[in-house]
Design a protein around this motif. Structure first.
Motif, PDB file in Angstrom:
ATOM      1  N   LEU A  31     -21.146  24.764  -8.039  1.00  0.00           N
ATOM      2  CA  LEU A  31     -22.135  25.837  -8.136  1.00  0.00           C
ATOM      3  C   LEU A  31     -23.399  25.413  -7.391  1.00  0.00           C
ATOM      4  O   LEU A  31     -23.851  24.278  -7.548  1.00  0.00           O
ATOM      5  CB  LEU A  31     -22.488  26.119  -9.601  1.00  0.00           C
ATOM      6  CG  LEU A  31     -21.380  26.715 -10.479  1.00  0.00           C
ATOM      7  CD1 LEU A  31     -21.873  26.843 -11.919  1.00  0.00           C
ATOM      8  CD2 LEU A  31     -20.949  28.086  -9.938  1.00  0.00           C
ATOM      9  N   ALA A  32     -23.946  26.328  -6.597  1.00  0.00           N
ATOM     10  CA  ALA A  32     -25.191  26.051  -5.878  1.00  0.00           C
ATOM     11  C   ALA A  32     -26.329  26.784  -6.583  1.00  0.00           C
ATOM     12  O   ALA A  32     -26.227  27.981  -6.860  1.00  0.00           O
ATOM     13  CB  ALA A  32     -25.081  26.523  -4.430  1.00  0.00           C
ATOM     14  N   ARG A  33     -27.389  26.038  -6.903  1.00  0.00           N
ATOM     15  CA  ARG A  33     -28.549  26.639  -7.590  1.00  0.00           C
ATOM     16  C   ARG A  33     -29.840  26.122  -6.979  1.00  0.00           C
ATOM     17  O   ARG A  33     -29.894  24.982  -6.495  1.00  0.00           O
ATOM     18  CB  ARG A  33     -28.531  26.249  -9.081  1.00  0.00           C
ATOM     19  CG  ARG A  33     -27.306  26.745  -9.873  1.00  0.00           C
ATOM     20  CD  ARG A  33     -27.363  28.245 -10.100  1.00  0.00           C
ATOM     21  NE  ARG A  33     -26.239  28.693 -10.919  1.00  0.00           N
ATOM     22  CZ  ARG A  33     -25.130  29.261 -10.429  1.00  0.00           C
ATOM     23  NH1 ARG A  33     -24.977  29.391  -9.111  1.00  0.00           N
ATOM     24  NH2 ARG A  33     -24.194  29.691 -11.240  1.00  0.00           N
ATOM     25  N   ASN A  34     -30.874  26.992  -7.036  1.00  0.00           N
ATOM     26  CA  ASN A  34     -32.179  26.570  -6.537  1.00  0.00           C
ATOM     27  C   ASN A  34     -33.256  26.948  -7.546  1.00  0.00           C
ATOM     28  O   ASN A  34     -33.122  27.933  -8.280  1.00  0.00           O
ATOM     29  CB  ASN A  34     -32.476  27.243  -5.192  1.00  0.00           C
ATOM     30  CG  ASN A  34     -31.598  26.675  -4.088  1.00  0.00           C
ATOM     31  OD1 ASN A  34     -31.919  25.658  -3.498  1.00  0.00           O
ATOM     32  ND2 ASN A  34     -30.463  27.324  -3.844  1.00  0.00           N
ATOM     33  N   LEU A  35     -34.299  26.131  -7.582  1.00  0.00           N
ATOM     34  CA  LEU A  35     -35.395  26.390  -8.516  1.00  0.00           C
ATOM     35  C   LEU A  35     -36.341  27.442  -7.956  1.00  0.00           C
ATOM     36  O   LEU A  35     -36.668  27.424  -6.763  1.00  0.00           O
ATOM     37  CB  LEU A  35     -36.181  25.102  -8.778  1.00  0.00           C
ATOM     38  CG  LEU A  35     -35.422  23.978  -9.488  1.00  0.00           C
ATOM     39  CD1 LEU A  35     -36.376  22.816  -9.772  1.00  0.00           C
ATOM     40  CD2 LEU A  35     -34.791  24.475 -10.786  1.00  0.00           C
ATOM     41  N   VAL A  36     -36.758  28.319  -8.809  1.00  0.00           N
ATOM     42  CA  VAL A  36     -37.777  29.305  -8.437  1.00  0.00           C
ATOM     43  C   VAL A  36     -39.074  28.565  -8.134  1.00  0.00           C
ATOM     44  O   VAL A  36     -39.377  27.548  -8.761  1.00  0.00           O
ATOM     45  CB  VAL A  36     -37.974  30.301  -9.609  1.00  0.00           C
ATOM     46  CG1 VAL A  36     -39.317  31.033  -9.494  1.00  0.00           C
ATOM     47  CG2 VAL A  36     -36.824  31.302  -9.650  1.00  0.00           C
ATOM     48  N   GLY A  37     -39.802  29.010  -7.121  1.00  0.00           N
ATOM     49  CA  GLY A  37     -41.136  28.448  -6.872  1.00  0.00           C
ATOM     50  C   GLY A  37     -41.170  27.286  -5.910  1.00  0.00           C
ATOM     51  O   GLY A  37     -42.234  26.713  -5.648  1.00  0.00           O
ATOM     52  N   TYR A  38     -39.996  26.895  -5.385  1.00  0.00           N
ATOM     53  CA  TYR A  38     -39.978  25.817  -4.385  1.00  0.00           C
ATOM     54  C   TYR A  38     -39.211  26.285  -3.152  1.00  0.00           C
ATOM     55  O   TYR A  38     -38.221  27.016  -3.290  1.00  0.00           O
ATOM     56  CB  TYR A  38     -39.281  24.563  -4.939  1.00  0.00           C
ATOM     57  CG  TYR A  38     -40.064  23.919  -6.056  1.00  0.00           C
ATOM     58  CD1 TYR A  38     -41.075  22.998  -5.764  1.00  0.00           C
ATOM     59  CD2 TYR A  38     -39.788  24.252  -7.376  1.00  0.00           C
ATOM     60  CE1 TYR A  38     -41.796  22.414  -6.806  1.00  0.00           C
ATOM     61  CE2 TYR A  38     -40.496  23.681  -8.414  1.00  0.00           C
ATOM     62  CZ  TYR A  38     -41.506  22.750  -8.123  1.00  0.00           C
ATOM     63  OH  TYR A  38     -42.220  22.193  -9.126  1.00  0.00           O
ATOM     64  N   SER A 113     -20.531  15.881 -11.250  1.00  0.00           N
ATOM     65  CA  SER A 113     -21.533  15.311 -10.359  1.00  0.00           C
ATOM     66  C   SER A 113     -22.578  16.383 -10.096  1.00  0.00           C
ATOM     67  O   SER A 113     -22.242  17.548  -9.859  1.00  0.00           O
ATOM     68  CB  SER A 113     -20.869  14.829  -9.068  1.00  0.00           C
ATOM     69  OG  SER A 113     -21.452  15.411  -7.934  1.00  0.00           O
ATOM     70  N   LEU A 114     -23.843  16.017 -10.170  1.00  0.00           N
ATOM     71  CA  LEU A 114     -24.933  16.965  -9.918  1.00  0.00           C
ATOM     72  C   LEU A 114     -25.798  16.393  -8.803  1.00  0.00           C
ATOM     73  O   LEU A 114     -26.524  15.424  -9.015  1.00  0.00           O
ATOM     74  CB  LEU A 114     -25.769  17.171 -11.181  1.00  0.00           C
ATOM     75  CG  LEU A 114     -25.011  17.825 -12.357  1.00  0.00           C
ATOM     76  CD1 LEU A 114     -25.040  16.933 -13.571  1.00  0.00           C
ATOM     77  CD2 LEU A 114     -25.591  19.196 -12.680  1.00  0.00           C
ATOM     78  N   MET A 115     -25.677  16.984  -7.615  1.00  0.00           N
ATOM     79  CA  MET A 115     -26.467  16.512  -6.484  1.00  0.00           C
ATOM     80  C   MET A 115     -27.810  17.222  -6.466  1.00  0.00           C
ATOM     81  O   MET A 115     -27.878  18.438  -6.624  1.00  0.00           O
ATOM     82  CB  MET A 115     -25.733  16.791  -5.167  1.00  0.00           C
ATOM     83  CG  MET A 115     -24.660  15.761  -4.858  1.00  0.00           C
ATOM     84  SD  MET A 115     -24.029  16.017  -3.188  1.00  0.00           S
ATOM     85  CE  MET A 115     -22.983  17.437  -3.423  1.00  0.00           C
ATOM     86  N   HIS A 121     -31.178  22.930  -3.993  1.00  0.00           N
ATOM     87  CA  HIS A 121     -31.824  21.982  -4.913  1.00  0.00           C
ATOM     88  C   HIS A 121     -30.801  21.313  -5.814  1.00  0.00           C
ATOM     89  O   HIS A 121     -30.863  20.123  -6.058  1.00  0.00           O
ATOM     90  CB  HIS A 121     -32.863  22.726  -5.775  1.00  0.00           C
ATOM     91  CG  HIS A 121     -34.008  23.282  -4.981  1.00  0.00           C
ATOM     92  ND1 HIS A 121     -34.771  24.351  -5.393  1.00  0.00           N
ATOM     93  CD2 HIS A 121     -34.510  22.904  -3.773  1.00  0.00           C
ATOM     94  CE1 HIS A 121     -35.704  24.617  -4.485  1.00  0.00           C
ATOM     95  NE2 HIS A 121     -35.558  23.750  -3.485  1.00  0.00           N
ATOM     96  N   LEU A 122     -29.867  22.131  -6.268  1.00  0.00           N
ATOM     97  CA  LEU A 122     -28.869  21.584  -7.185  1.00  0.00           C
ATOM     98  C   LEU A 122     -27.466  21.992  -6.772  1.00  0.00           C
ATOM     99  O   LEU A 122     -27.210  23.169  -6.513  1.00  0.00           O
ATOM    100  CB  LEU A 122     -29.133  22.090  -8.620  1.00  0.00           C
ATOM    101  CG  LEU A 122     -28.145  21.598  -9.680  1.00  0.00           C
ATOM    102  CD1 LEU A 122     -28.272  20.092  -9.899  1.00  0.00           C
ATOM    103  CD2 LEU A 122     -28.359  22.342 -10.998  1.00  0.00           C
TER     104      LEU A 122
END
Lengths: 353, 353
Positions: A31-38, A113-115, A121-122
């Motif tokens: 799963l690809a995730r990104n943080l809000v605000g960056y 595994s969490l890159m 971001h994630l």
């Protein structure tokens, strides 16, 4: 965490214990995730990356149930980075990034595994032995939910999860199965099979993902698009295609055993003989030979050899693993000699029948 | 004579006991003679060939000291004929002649062979292990003298002995040494060495004489012309060239051991490993692999293996020998499986160090 302890053992996902493990080596779900605000990683400055790493680490290490260890990849030497790539715990991209805070968290069984600060971001990855899409999805979904409670992920009602590359937008899901298809290769049906996959938006890659060559008849099948369907629908596509490939591969093996028994026996026996005798060997050749040996094990031509040993050797004969097992950095030539010696010793006294 | 007893053993000349046997497998000396009063073989009718055979046989069998057995090649099946070719007791030409009385007499040690109705009425051949031109010449000369007492050979005061092909006129002598030159092959000096030989009227052939391919780095060096010099002078030419080739080959092996030790070790070990494991193998491949093993034996990389066993296997892995050892005629595919099994069993438990 001392990465030296990794090399002598292998991750749970390589135990060869899962379903359909004669053909499916492993299942990987990402799963690809990104943080809000960056900004996305490739546009973030060092300070922003450091903040992303810090926030994600905090959330990851709070996942107490999973006993994850975080390794700062930026602080690793190239040998250790290569070791993590060979174990499929990090991508080549994360390993070779020029600079910036980045890392990976994983559990002792190496099934999670969490890159951090890869393209997104994630990148949350679940690894499973054999064909196990459903359980991998449940695990990924659960961790995603837990992280979602602590973090705010960039999400659009129109598009779904937002990602650095448009191909990942939507579910952010990539499901892959690593298949061992020597039967389809030998019977020259592999191209045809792969063309059929492309028509249903599945993509075929080599052993180490995007851009890597197919070695030893190992292929990764994964979904091309991540948008416009539910996660369950994507998984169903992959499952269906995989089930068909498994059945084609088994048919090809049966045909070969029926019509070219001696040729198969010869190929398997020679591969084992070469692994037992060579004085120098590249990792590519080791993988090709181990591929033939793997086929031999599943065709019951090498009764004394367990599939898990073959999986172990496939990972441990990679360059960084060879050096870790020997205990020091080696030149290419020294590695080829050390690899050959390691394989000779591990396969001593095994016979093909 | 029952030819079935031949296959399990090898001729004395393959014992590997002679001088310089690390490089020189064997020495062969041949005299061509024809009876006065008969056309050459290719112009003789069946009656004349029968008379030639009868007269020569009588004289040959009177050579009591040598305990020769005469085998009528015309009466042999193709498998037995092929067996004699593989043992270098008869030529491919004698084996494959369409019709007509023809045969070969040889002793139990297989160090003498007298072919009747080959290209010439009589081809007297002496085989010796290692480099042994002088003793071979003495043996040939003695038998030639003994036969000369009973027969009248076609001889011209101007040209010397008359032969069917002008290239043999004069002494009728062809001296050959069978050399094993893997060092010169691997260091890519072989072409250069052979060019130098051509300048001094020596010719290079493969393992089974004229027109045969060089296999397993085995080469036959022999004199091109037979006219205009004494036998002693021809032998001196061959001896000199051979001595030089031996020294070049040993230098090449030393260079390889010094500069490419691991590569040599690897090649030898893999060859042995493949011979110990393959399920099917052609005779060409067997010979190539045994060539590497032979080099390994002489470089002391395979301490438990004797050179005589390598020589034995090189002969015994040829097609007719494989069938004789199994005890019945086999198809090509069956032969390749029987050969592989035979080699596996004979080389079991041998290790390269």
């Amino acid at each position: 965490m001392n990465l030296d302890t990794l090399a002598p053992r292998i991750g749970e996902w390589l135990r060869g214990s899962g379903a359909e493990s004669d053909v499916v080596v492993s299942t990987r779900l990402r799963l690809a995730r990104n943080l809000v605000g960056y900004p996305f990683t490739n546009r973030a400055n060092l300070r922003q990356k450091a903040e992303v790493e810090s926030r994600l680490c905090q959330a990851i290490l709070a996942l107490e149930h999973h006993r994850l260890t975080y390794v700062s990849v930026a602080n690793l030497n190239s040998l250790d980075r290569q070791l993590l790539v060979e174990r499929h715990l990090i991508s080549r991209e994360l390993s070779s990034a020029i600079e910036g805070p980045r890392g990976v968290a994983f559990d002792e069984r190496e099934s999670i595994s969490l890159m951090v600060n890869e393209e997104d971001h994630l990148r949350l990855q679940i690894l499973r032995s054999g064909l196990d899409l459903e359980s991998a999805w449940q695990a990924a979904d659960r961790i995603d939910d837990l992280l979602d409670q602590q973090l705010e992920f960039a999400f659009s009602d129109e598009f779904g999860y937002l990602t650095a590359c448009p191909t990942n937008v939507g579910t952010g899901l990539r499901a892959s199965v690593m298949l061992h298809l020597p039967g389809l290769t030998m019977t020259k049906q592999i191209e045809k099979a792969f063309k059929a996959l492309q028509k249903i938006n599945l993509v075929v890659r080599g052993l180490y993902g995007e851009g890597s060559r197919a070695l030893g008849d190992f292929f990764q099948i994964s979904n091309q698009v991540t948008l416009g369907k539910s996660e369950a629908a994507f998984l169903a596509d992959i499952r269906e295609a995989t089930t068909e490939l498994i059945s084609f591969e088994r048919m090809a093996r049966n045909t070969l055993c029926r019509e070219a028994k001696q040729m198969i026996h010869d190929r398997v026996a020679r591969a084992l003989g070469t692994l037992q005798s060579a004085a120098v060997m590249t990792s590519e050749e080791a993988l090709e030979l181990l591929s033939a040996v793997r086929l031999g094990v599943h065709l019951r031509l090498i009764p004394d050899l367990s599939p898990v040993v073959v999986n172990e050797l496939s990972i441990q004969s990679q360059p960084a693993h060879v050096q870790k097992l020997v205990g020091n950095a080696l030149s290419g030539e020294e590695r080829n000699a050390a690899r050959a010696k390691f394989l000779r010793n591990r396969l001593r006294d095994i016979e093909a029948h």
